[in-house]
Design an enzyme around this catalytic site. Structure first.
Site, PDB file in Angstrom:
ATOM      1  N   TYR A 146       0.822  -1.200   0.000  1.00 43.38           N
ATOM      2  CA  TYR A 146       0.000   0.000   0.000  1.00 43.38           C
ATOM      3  C   TYR A 146       0.863   1.259   0.000  1.00 43.38           C
ATOM      4  O   TYR A 146       1.381   1.689   1.038  1.00 43.38           O
ATOM      5  CB  TYR A 146      -0.936   0.030   1.212  1.00 43.38           C
ATOM      6  CG  TYR A 146      -1.863  -1.166   1.316  1.00 43.38           C
ATOM      7  CD1 TYR A 146      -2.196  -1.928   0.198  1.00 43.38           C
ATOM      8  CD2 TYR A 146      -2.411  -1.527   2.546  1.00 43.38           C
ATOM      9  CE1 TYR A 146      -3.050  -3.013   0.296  1.00 43.38           C
ATOM     10  CE2 TYR A 146      -3.273  -2.610   2.650  1.00 43.38           C
ATOM     11  CZ  TYR A 146      -3.578  -3.352   1.524  1.00 43.38           C
ATOM     12  OH  TYR A 146      -4.418  -4.437   1.626  1.00 43.38           O
TER      13      TYR A 146
ATOM     14  N   HIS B 177      -0.057 -12.320   1.631  1.00 44.80           N
ATOM     15  CA  HIS B 177      -0.784 -11.373   0.804  1.00 44.80           C
ATOM     16  C   HIS B 177      -0.890 -11.871  -0.632  1.00 44.80           C
ATOM     17  O   HIS B 177       0.096 -11.911  -1.365  1.00 44.80           O
ATOM     18  CB  HIS B 177      -0.067 -10.016   0.845  1.00 44.80           C
ATOM     19  CG  HIS B 177      -0.913  -8.868   0.386  1.00 44.80           C
ATOM     20  ND1 HIS B 177      -0.424  -7.582   0.266  1.00 44.80           N
ATOM     21  CD2 HIS B 177      -2.219  -8.801   0.033  1.00 44.80           C
ATOM     22  CE1 HIS B 177      -1.397  -6.785  -0.146  1.00 44.80           C
ATOM     23  NE2 HIS B 177      -2.487  -7.509  -0.305  1.00 44.80           N
TER      24      HIS B 177
END
Length: 346
Positions: free
Chosen positions: A70, A155
């Site tokens: 992110y 992830h």
């Protein structure tokens, strides 16, 4: 919530805290998704990011989810700065592993090709090897300014499932045993690979994005029943399916693309039913996953104080039983789909 496994790790989580699996970690019913403060799609100032975090905190949110992906670490740095002066046992932080950030000094331009409005000073390198997992977590701890995190997710190991199961998972299991992390899990927007982790490993939690919503209940086919049997908690993200359930109209995205006409019609009809009962569709979409006994909480991406205040309000709305019944009568929910107010196992 009854998970079917004893909560370990000392004291009970406390009021408003839901334990995750068998580890020491917990979540609040609403968790802060921090991709937005990593400049997802557009730039957010430090002040705006801090305002979003502060508004969520003031609303009782104590669980925060981030990732190196992110904003190439920007989300972790901003979250860490906000939490720096707050008591460490008052909140939980989850981050993710599987992508290493490698400096790329020769790069030019921004990272919008990956969705983030930040300078492209790093490149992402997939790495689900044991050493890569440890290196990724060490870098995240440095950016966050913490000596431990509460939850670590693998992830998006969609194309790396074998390595994630055989190398990354054992590394996380060792970190959990050593107390470096409180809980371990996998975060994905599909159900097949997370179901394998639930059935083949001893993870604590799955972060499931977009697959248990008013429009997509594919998580109910195998993943959620398996999680309930195994005592694995589920945190549901993507409750608005990337936008359509927040604002159903032509042009609103559904899973990051244009919705099929039939899906758009369903979303519009859902809004009409909700409004007839005096409740925004957004509130019903946000509350819906909490009806399932395997679901510990929902995660909503936030980038401003107004969005955070709105999300807190949505989770606090009472949903009339008559609304759920009308959704069933019209075929939007089948009789076997649990809804808030009819939860099992709590």
């Amino acid at each position: 919530m009854s998970t079917g496994r004893e909560h370990a790790g000392g004291t009970a989580p406390g009021p408003g805290r839901v334990p995750l699996g068998r580890g020491s970690a917990w979540t609040t019913r609403l968790a802060f998704g921090a991709a937005g403060i990593g400049n997802l799609y557009r730039s957010v100032t430090d002040a705006e990011a801090d305002g979003a975090l502060a508004a969520a905190w003031d609303g009782g949110v104590r669980s925060f989810d981030t990732a190196p992906h992110y904003g190439l670490g920007l989300s972790e740095r901003r979250l860490g700065a906000f939490l720096r002066d707050r008591p460490r046992d008052a909140y939980t932080v989850s981050t993710k592993v599987g992508r290493l950030l490698v400096p790329d000094p020769g790069a030019r331009g921004d990272d919008l090709a990956h969705g983030f409005a930040v300078p492209a000073t790093y490149r992402r390198v997939w790495d689900f090897g044991a050493d890569g997992i440890v290196r990724s977590l060490e870098a995240s701890l440095e950016r966050l300014g913490l000596d431990r995190v509460d939850i670590v997710y693998l992830h998006d190991p969609d194309d790396h499932a074998h390595q994630a199961l055989r190398e990354a998972y054992p590394a996380l299991e060792r970190l959990r045993a050593e107390g470096v992390v409180g809980a371990i899990g996998v975060g994905m927007n599909q159900t097949a690979v997370p179901t394998r982790f639930v059935t083949e490993t001893d993870i604590d939690v799955v972060l499931l994005a977009g697959r248990y919503t008013l429009l997509d209940r594919s998580g109910l086919d195998e993943l959620l029943p398996a999680a309930l049997r195994r005592g694995v908690s589920v945190v549901v993200g993507g409750v608005f399916n990337s936008g359509l359930l927040a604002d159903p109209r032509p042009g609103s995205p559904y899973d990051y693309a244009a919705p099929p006409p039939e899906t758009l019609w369903r979303a519009v009809r859902l809004r009409e039913i909700c409004e007839r009962h005096g409740v925004p569709l957004r509130a019903v979409a946000a509350r819906f996953p909490l009806g399932h006994p395997a679901v510990a909480g929902v995660l909503i991406g936030l980038r401003s104080a107004a969005e955070a205040e709105d999300a807190v309000g949505l989770l606090g709305r009472e949903i009339p039983a008559a609304l759920w019944e009308e959704l069933r009568r019209e075929g939007h929910l089948s009789d076997d789909v649990p809804v808030p107010g009819r939860e099992r196992g709590r």
